[in-house]
Design an enzyme around this catalytic site. Sequence first.
Site, PDB file in Angstrom:
ATOM      1  N   CYS A 211      28.322  50.009  48.936  1.00 21.77           N
ATOM      2  CA  CYS A 211      28.128  48.573  49.128  1.00 21.77           C
ATOM      3  C   CYS A 211      27.478  48.347  50.488  1.00 21.77           C
ATOM      4  O   CYS A 211      27.866  48.984  51.471  1.00 21.77           O
ATOM      5  CB  CYS A 211      29.489  47.873  49.052  1.00 21.77           C
ATOM      6  SG  CYS A 211      29.419  46.090  49.247  1.00 21.77           S
ATOM      7  N   LEU A 212      26.518  47.435  50.529  1.00 18.14           N
ATOM      8  CA  LEU A 212      25.847  47.137  51.794  1.00 18.14           C
ATOM      9  C   LEU A 212      26.804  46.515  52.808  1.00 18.14           C
ATOM     10  O   LEU A 212      26.561  46.584  54.010  1.00 18.14           O
ATOM     11  CB  LEU A 212      24.645  46.222  51.556  1.00 18.14           C
ATOM     12  CG  LEU A 212      23.517  46.845  50.730  1.00 18.14           C
ATOM     13  CD1 LEU A 212      22.428  45.824  50.440  1.00 18.14           C
ATOM     14  CD2 LEU A 212      22.947  48.068  51.416  1.00 18.14           C
TER      15      LEU A 212
ATOM     16  N   GLN B  12      27.657  38.050  50.655  1.00 18.86           N
ATOM     17  CA  GLN B  12      27.413  39.142  51.596  1.00 18.86           C
ATOM     18  C   GLN B  12      26.552  38.712  52.779  1.00 18.86           C
ATOM     19  O   GLN B  12      26.473  39.435  53.776  1.00 18.86           O
ATOM     20  CB  GLN B  12      26.771  40.335  50.887  1.00 18.86           C
ATOM     21  CG  GLN B  12      27.723  41.032  49.919  1.00 18.86           C
ATOM     22  CD  GLN B  12      27.046  42.198  49.259  1.00 18.86           C
ATOM     23  OE1 GLN B  12      26.433  42.053  48.205  1.00 18.86           O
ATOM     24  NE2 GLN B  12      27.155  43.363  49.885  1.00 18.86           N
TER      25      GLN B  12
ATOM     26  N   HIS C 189      31.627  40.451  43.634  1.00 19.16           N
ATOM     27  CA  HIS C 189      31.492  39.823  44.957  1.00 19.16           C
ATOM     28  C   HIS C 189      31.683  38.314  44.866  1.00 19.16           C
ATOM     29  O   HIS C 189      32.248  37.698  45.772  1.00 19.16           O
ATOM     30  CB  HIS C 189      30.110  40.098  45.564  1.00 19.16           C
ATOM     31  CG  HIS C 189      30.010  41.396  46.298  1.00 19.16           C
ATOM     32  ND1 HIS C 189      30.729  41.680  47.438  1.00 19.16           N
ATOM     33  CD2 HIS C 189      29.253  42.496  46.067  1.00 19.16           C
ATOM     34  CE1 HIS C 189      30.419  42.885  47.873  1.00 19.16           C
ATOM     35  NE2 HIS C 189      29.527  43.413  47.050  1.00 19.16           N
TER      36      HIS C 189
ATOM     37  N   GLY D 276      21.462  45.924  44.917  1.00 20.02           N
ATOM     38  CA  GLY D 276      22.065  44.651  44.562  1.00 20.02           C
ATOM     39  C   GLY D 276      22.606  43.974  45.807  1.00 20.02           C
ATOM     40  O   GLY D 276      22.937  44.635  46.795  1.00 20.02           O
TER      41      GLY D 276
ATOM     42  N   HIS E  84      29.403  45.000  39.730  1.00 23.87           N
ATOM     43  CA  HIS E  84      29.731  45.099  41.153  1.00 23.87           C
ATOM     44  C   HIS E  84      29.358  43.794  41.869  1.00 23.87           C
ATOM     45  O   HIS E  84      30.141  43.245  42.644  1.00 23.87           O
ATOM     46  CB  HIS E  84      28.972  46.297  41.745  1.00 23.87           C
ATOM     47  CG  HIS E  84      29.105  46.469  43.221  1.00 23.87           C
ATOM     48  ND1 HIS E  84      29.772  47.540  43.785  1.00 23.87           N
ATOM     49  CD2 HIS E  84      28.632  45.735  44.262  1.00 23.87           C
ATOM     50  CE1 HIS E  84      29.703  47.435  45.113  1.00 23.87           C
ATOM     51  NE2 HIS E  84      29.015  46.352  45.422  1.00 23.87           N
ATOM     52  N   GLU E  85      28.150  43.282  41.590  1.00 25.34           N
ATOM     53  CA  GLU E  85      27.683  42.069  42.275  1.00 25.34           C
ATOM     54  C   GLU E  85      28.452  40.832  41.807  1.00 25.34           C
ATOM     55  O   GLU E  85      28.777  39.958  42.621  1.00 25.34           O
ATOM     56  CB  GLU E  85      26.175  41.883  42.082  1.00 25.34           C
ATOM     57  CG  GLU E  85      25.323  42.995  42.670  1.00 25.34           C
ATOM     58  CD  GLU E  85      25.634  43.328  44.126  1.00 25.34           C
ATOM     59  OE1 GLU E  85      26.030  42.437  44.904  1.00 25.34           O
ATOM     60  OE2 GLU E  85      25.489  44.509  44.492  1.00 25.34           O
TER      61      GLU E  85
END
Length: 172
Positions: A94-95, A50, A140, A45, A136-137
Amino acid sequence: MKRNILIHPDPRLKKLCEPVTDLSDPLRQLADDLLETMYKAPGIGLAAPQVGVLDRLIVLDCEKGENAAPKPLVMFNPHVVAVSDEQNTYEEGCLSIPDQFADVTRPAEVEVAWIDRDGNAQQQGFNGLWATCVQHEIDHLDGKLFIDYLGPLKRQMITRRMQKLKRELARA
């Protein structure tokens, strides 16, 4: 085009994103860029903030099997319309917080509404990893990171590691 992923702490990761009001070709291209960036990272994701774009746009693909066909989802203005009482705990990463993981508890099932890349309203229920990922996304887009669910000591420890990583990357 692959984009650079912001690393926490970056003030853009804590900002509230603006709703998408017009599905333009540049926004569709951004969705394609997010997918390419997510797959190359690799991740399941990615949200527009991000990569430094403060629009309400996320992409995800939680098909993880070795021979599983990709199942990319592009969501403009996603929002949760219903949640289950049942909770699930997954180890999240997380990225934007590379190589850091922690257990986070969220609703096990969610119903999400969004606009697809063609401008059509969509609504679908998600469970398991998909439910965790979509929540989660969406977080963000509201300036919330998975570490915000952790206690202050663990959150500070991870933040210090990310500050150190950013210093090392700046020197490289």
